[in-house]
Design an enzyme around this catalytic site. Structure first.
Site, PDB file in Angstrom:
ATOM      1  CE  LYS A   1      -3.626   2.313   2.596  1.00 31.60           C
ATOM      2  NZ  LYS A   1      -4.803   2.472   3.527  1.00 31.60           N
TER       3      LYS A   1
ATOM      4  CE  LYS B   1      -6.079   2.037  -0.441  1.00 29.35           C
ATOM      5  NZ  LYS B   1      -6.411   2.063   0.905  1.00 29.35           N
TER       6      LYS B   1
HETATM    7  C1  PBG Z   1      -7.239   3.591   5.322  1.00 32.60           C
HETATM    8  C2  PBG Z   1      -7.639   3.379   3.878  1.00 32.60           C
HETATM    9  C3  PBG Z   1      -7.461   4.253   3.049  1.00 32.60           C
HETATM   10  C4  PBG Z   1      -8.140   3.702   1.832  1.00 32.60           C
HETATM   11  C5  PBG Z   1      -8.449   2.434   2.034  1.00 32.60           C
HETATM   12  N1  PBG Z   1      -8.238   2.097   3.550  1.00 32.60           N
HETATM   13  C6  PBG Z   1      -6.851   5.615   3.053  1.00 32.60           C
HETATM   14  C7  PBG Z   1      -5.544   6.177   3.459  1.00 32.60           C
HETATM   15  O1  PBG Z   1      -5.048   4.996   3.607  1.00 32.60           O
HETATM   16  O2  PBG Z   1      -5.631   7.102   3.836  1.00 32.60           O
HETATM   17  C8  PBG Z   1      -8.216   4.345   0.442  1.00 32.60           C
HETATM   18  C9  PBG Z   1      -9.070   3.893  -0.448  1.00 32.60           C
HETATM   19  C10 PBG Z   1      -9.372   4.600  -1.751  1.00 32.60           C
HETATM   20  O3  PBG Z   1      -8.999   5.830  -1.724  1.00 32.60           O
HETATM   21  O4  PBG Z   1     -10.370   4.247  -2.268  1.00 32.60           O
HETATM   22  N2  PBG Z   1      -6.743   2.644   6.076  1.00 32.60           N
END
Ligand code: PBG
Length: 331
Positions: free
Chosen positions: A201, A255
Site C-alpha cells: 500500500k 493499492k
Molecule cells: C485507510 C484506507 C485508505 C483507503 C482504504 N483504507 C486511505 C488511506 O490510507 O488514507 C483508500 C481507499 C480509496 O482511496 O479508495 N486505512
C-alpha cells in the site's frame, strides 16, 4: 516461435469478426472479479452522496443490507465496508474501533443476514476512528507507533470476525500485524476467516475522495509516508508481500491500482498467489471527471480499465464501479 510471414500471416484475420475476437480473447471479465467497497453511516433510511465521488454514497446500516442483496443479484462475490464514524465517537486512541456495536459491526451483521452468500471484507486500521486521522496510535512527535498499534489492530480484527466478517483486510501497514492477527484469529476459533493483506500500500495522492467519504480529510495531521510505501519502490513491495504471506495472509492486495500495475504483475509472477488490486477513490474520480468533461465514454473506460487489471494478473479488483461493471458484463 514458428510463424508465417505476411501475407500468409495476417494478424487481422482473427480480429475482423466479433465472434472471432471473443473466441481468441486471452482475458475474460466476469462479475466474480469484483469487490464492491461501500461506505457506512449512521441513522436509518440514509443515502448521503459524496461530492468528490460522484455516483457513490454513504448508506445507513439497513441500506447496506440492501446493497448486499444487490451484490448477490449482480453476481458480485464480496463487498468491502468502511465506516464514517460520528465525530463525537472519534478519539486519540480510536477506541470506537473495538466497540462490538460500532457502525462497522452493525453493518457486517446486517449484510450477512441479508445476503449470507456474499463475502464481507472489513478494513482493519484506526483512521476512521481516530481524531487525528492516522491509521494507528500516534506518539508526541506525531509518529505512528508500530507495536502498540498492532496490539489494537489485533483486537479490532477479532471484534470484526466475531461480528461475522469473512475477510480481514489490514490496511494500516504496521510491521508484523498480519502474523499477530492470524494468531489471534486461530486462538479465537476463527480458522476460516481470511486475511487479505494490503501488502503493498503506497502513500498516495489518490486517496482524497475516500478521506472525504470516511470523514478524515479535514482531520489528518501530516501525511502517511512514515508507514505507507514510497511510490519509488517496487523491490520493497515484493518484500512486503513475502512477509505478509509468511505471516499467514491468504491473499494480498496492491493499492492504488492502475498506477501500480507493474507491481501487480511482479507480485503475481513471483508468488503465484491470488493478488487483488484496489482501484482507489481518486482513480474512480478521474474516470468520472473525464466522463463529465466529455473526454470519454464511461462504460468503455470502466471495462477497459478492469481488463487491464485482469490482464496484469489480478484475481479481482476492488472498485467503486462494481455494480455498473457487473451490469455491463451482462449480470
Ligand atoms: C485507510 C484506507 C485508505 C483507503 C482504504 N483504507 C486511505 C488511506 O490510507 O488514507 C483508500 C481507499 C480509496 O482511496 O479508495 N486505512
Amino acid at each position: 516461435m514458428t510463424q508465417a510471414s505476411y501475407p500468409a500471416l495476417r494478424m487481422r484475420r482473427t480480429r475482423v469478426a466479433p465472434w472471432s475476437r471473443r473466441m481468441v480473447a486471452e482475458t475474460v471479465l466476469t462479475p466474480a472479479d469484483l469487490i464492491w467497497p461501500l461506505f457506512v453511516t449512521g441513522g436509518s433510511g440514509v443515502e448521503e452522496p459524496i461530492t468528490s465521488l460522484p455516483g457513490v454514497s454513504r448508506w445507513s446500516v439497513e441500506r447496506i443490507a440492501e446493497r448486499a442483496r444487490e451484490a448477490e443479484a449482480l453476481g458480485i462475490p464480496c463487498i468491502a465496508l468502511f465506516p464514517n464514524t460520528p465525530a463525537n465517537l472519534r478519539s486519540d486512541d480510536g477506541r470506537e474501533a473495538l466497540n462490538p456495536d460500532n457502525l462497522m459491526c452493525r453493518a457486517i451483521r446486517a449484510a450477512k443476514e441479508a445476503a449470507p452468500g456474499v463475502g464481507v471484507l472489513t478494513d482493519v486500521a484506526l483512521d476512521p476512528y481516530t481524531s487525528h486521522g492516522h491509521d494507528g496510535l500516534v506518539d508526541a512527535r506525531g509518529n505512528v507507533m508500530n507495536d502498540v498499534t498492532s496490539e489494537v489492530l489485533v483486537q479490532q480484527a477479532v471484534v470484526q470476525a466475531e461480528a461475522g466478517s469473512d475477510v480481514i483486510a489490514p490496511s494500516d501497514m504496521m510491521d508484523g500485524r498480519v502474523g499477530a492477527i492470524r494468531a489471534a484469529l486461530e486462538t479465537g476459533g476463527h480458522h476460516d476467516v481470511q486475511i487479505m493483506a494490503y501488502a503493498a500500500k503506497y502513500a498516495s495522492a489518490y486517496y482524497g475522495p475516500f478521506r472525504d467519504a470516511v470523514g478524515t480529510r479535514g482531520l489528518l495531521k501530516g501525511d502517511k509516508r512514515g508507514y505507507q510505501m514510497d511510490s519509488a519502490n517496487a523491490e520493497e513491495a515484493l518484500r512486503e508481500v513475502a512477509l505478509d504471506l509468511a505471516e499467514g495472509a491468504d491473499t494480498v492486495m496492491v493499492k492504488p491500482g492502475l498506477p501500480y500495475l507493474d507491481i501487480v504483475r511482479r507480485v503475481k509472477e513471483r508468488f503465484e498467489v491470488p493478488v487483488f488490486a484496489y482501484q482507489v477513490s481518486g482513480e474512480y474520480a478521474m474516470i468520472e471527471a473525464s466522463v463529465a468533461a466529455g473526454a470519454g465514454d464511461r462504460d468503455a473506460l470502466v471495462l477497459e480499465t478492469l481488463m487491464a487489471f485482469k490482464r496484469a494478473g489480478a484475481s479481482g479488483v476492488l472498485t467503486y464501479h462494481a455494480p455498473l461493471a457487473a451490469r455491463l458484463m451482462g449480470a
